[in-house]
Design an enzyme around this catalytic site. Structure first.
Site, PDB file in Angstrom:
ATOM      1  N   TYR A 146      51.489  38.549  54.460  1.00 21.17           N
ATOM      2  CA  TYR A 146      51.018  37.963  53.201  1.00 21.17           C
ATOM      3  C   TYR A 146      49.743  38.672  52.765  1.00 21.17           C
ATOM      4  O   TYR A 146      48.749  38.649  53.478  1.00 21.17           O
ATOM      5  CB  TYR A 146      50.716  36.461  53.361  1.00 21.17           C
ATOM      6  CG  TYR A 146      51.947  35.611  53.244  1.00 21.17           C
ATOM      7  CD1 TYR A 146      52.816  35.454  54.314  1.00 21.17           C
ATOM      8  CD2 TYR A 146      52.241  34.963  52.045  1.00 21.17           C
ATOM      9  CE1 TYR A 146      53.950  34.670  54.205  1.00 21.17           C
ATOM     10  CE2 TYR A 146      53.381  34.179  51.929  1.00 21.17           C
ATOM     11  CZ  TYR A 146      54.233  34.033  53.011  1.00 21.17           C
ATOM     12  OH  TYR A 146      55.361  33.276  52.889  1.00 21.17           O
ATOM     13  N   HIS A 150      48.477  47.831  46.638  1.00 18.22           N
ATOM     14  CA  HIS A 150      47.450  48.825  46.935  1.00 18.22           C
ATOM     15  C   HIS A 150      47.695  49.494  48.288  1.00 18.22           C
ATOM     16  O   HIS A 150      46.793  50.102  48.850  1.00 18.22           O
ATOM     17  CB  HIS A 150      46.059  48.179  46.936  1.00 18.22           C
ATOM     18  CG  HIS A 150      45.570  47.805  45.571  1.00 18.22           C
ATOM     19  ND1 HIS A 150      45.857  46.587  44.998  1.00 18.22           N
ATOM     20  CD2 HIS A 150      44.841  48.494  44.662  1.00 18.22           C
ATOM     21  CE1 HIS A 150      45.311  46.543  43.791  1.00 18.22           C
ATOM     22  NE2 HIS A 150      44.695  47.688  43.561  1.00 18.22           N
ATOM     23  N   GLY A 171      50.327  46.247  52.399  1.00 13.15           N
ATOM     24  CA  GLY A 171      51.559  45.785  53.051  1.00 13.15           C
ATOM     25  C   GLY A 171      52.150  46.910  53.900  1.00 13.15           C
ATOM     26  O   GLY A 171      52.542  46.703  55.043  1.00 13.15           O
ATOM     27  N   ASN A 228      62.995  35.511  47.352  1.00 13.64           N
ATOM     28  CA  ASN A 228      61.733  36.258  47.295  1.00 13.64           C
ATOM     29  C   ASN A 228      62.040  37.728  46.982  1.00 13.64           C
ATOM     30  O   ASN A 228      61.975  38.608  47.843  1.00 13.64           O
ATOM     31  CB  ASN A 228      60.972  36.112  48.621  1.00 13.64           C
ATOM     32  CG  ASN A 228      59.549  36.645  48.533  1.00 13.64           C
ATOM     33  OD1 ASN A 228      59.211  37.356  47.586  1.00 13.64           O
ATOM     34  ND2 ASN A 228      58.743  36.329  49.526  1.00 13.64           N
ATOM     35  N   GLU A 229      62.399  37.958  45.723  1.00 16.57           N
ATOM     36  CA  GLU A 229      62.891  39.288  45.322  1.00 16.57           C
ATOM     37  C   GLU A 229      61.841  40.376  45.545  1.00 16.57           C
ATOM     38  O   GLU A 229      62.161  41.510  45.901  1.00 16.57           O
ATOM     39  CB  GLU A 229      63.310  39.261  43.853  1.00 16.57           C
ATOM     40  CG  GLU A 229      64.566  38.447  43.639  1.00 16.57           C
ATOM     41  CD  GLU A 229      64.893  38.224  42.173  1.00 16.57           C
ATOM     42  OE1 GLU A 229      64.276  38.879  41.306  1.00 16.57           O
ATOM     43  OE2 GLU A 229      65.764  37.378  41.912  1.00 16.57           O
ATOM     44  N   ASN A 230      60.601  40.016  45.289  1.00 16.69           N
ATOM     45  CA  ASN A 230      59.507  40.981  45.447  1.00 16.69           C
ATOM     46  C   ASN A 230      59.425  41.489  46.891  1.00 16.69           C
ATOM     47  O   ASN A 230      59.399  42.696  47.148  1.00 16.69           O
ATOM     48  CB  ASN A 230      58.201  40.303  45.014  1.00 16.69           C
ATOM     49  CG  ASN A 230      57.034  41.248  45.043  1.00 16.69           C
ATOM     50  OD1 ASN A 230      57.070  42.310  44.426  1.00 16.69           O
ATOM     51  ND2 ASN A 230      55.991  40.889  45.777  1.00 16.69           N
ATOM     52  N   TYR A 232      60.558  45.302  51.402  1.00 16.61           N
ATOM     53  CA  TYR A 232      61.102  45.599  52.732  1.00 16.61           C
ATOM     54  C   TYR A 232      62.217  46.661  52.643  1.00 16.61           C
ATOM     55  O   TYR A 232      62.324  47.535  53.499  1.00 16.61           O
ATOM     56  CB  TYR A 232      61.622  44.327  53.412  1.00 16.61           C
ATOM     57  CG  TYR A 232      60.505  43.380  53.798  1.00 16.61           C
ATOM     58  CD1 TYR A 232      59.421  43.816  54.552  1.00 16.61           C
ATOM     59  CD2 TYR A 232      60.525  42.042  53.410  1.00 16.61           C
ATOM     60  CE1 TYR A 232      58.392  42.959  54.897  1.00 16.61           C
ATOM     61  CE2 TYR A 232      59.500  41.174  53.748  1.00 16.61           C
ATOM     62  CZ  TYR A 232      58.435  41.642  54.504  1.00 16.61           C
ATOM     63  OH  TYR A 232      57.417  40.792  54.852  1.00 16.61           O
TER      64      TYR A 232
END
Ligand SMILES: CC(C)(COP(=O)(O)OP(=O)(O)OC[C@H]1O[C@@H](n2cnc3c(N)ncnc32)[C@H](O)[C@@H]1OP(=O)(O)O)[C@@H](O)C(=O)NCCC(=O)NCCS
Length: 92
Positions: free
Chosen positions: A12, A20, A23, A50-52, A57
């Site tokens: 998260y 940026h 992740g 959670n499409e984002n 991933y």
């Protein structure tokens, strides 16, 4: 998932710091740890809507391998299980 796999519990990033590279940085750390421990795969669960996160991933080389259902109160929810196979040349 067994001893050959390492689970990433959750990544998260606070919204103002997203996109940026943080992740990816954290994922790289997890990959390094998995390789040090001689794991063959890393995996995680992500909510199906959670499409984002799913797009992130996938960009990082994960594929959906399974799904898993859980209950939030009375409502059934689905997590996709996403997996990345490690082959010693894992460049993100
Ligand atoms: C999903 C999340 C962890 C991604 O982290 P981030 O710091 O925003 O992502 P990064 O900036 O490191 O992006 C790394 C790469 O993924 C790509 N990417 C990031 N989000 C993307 C999206 N929604 N769709 C497609 N590509 C995406 C970036 O363009 C970047 O590509 P590059 O390597 O070619 O430059 C972050 O958005 C987040 O915390 N979201 C909210 C919490 C959440 O849903 N966590 C997952 C719970 S399982």
């Amino acid at each position: 998932m067994g001893d050959e796999s390492l689970e990433i519990e959750r990544i998260y990033i606070k919204s103002k710091f997203q996109k940026h590279g943080l992740g990816k940085y954290l994922l790289k750390k997890a990959l390094e740890i998995a390789m040090e421990r001689e794991k063959k795969k890393i995996w995680l669960g992500v909510w199906e809507n959670n499409e984002n996160a799913i797009a992130f991933y996938m960009k990082m080389g994960f594929v959906q391998t399974k799904s898993h259902s859980f209950y939030m109160g009375d409502e059934e929810q689905i997590d996709f299980i996403m997996t990345k196979t490690l082959n010693g040349i894992n460049v993100l």
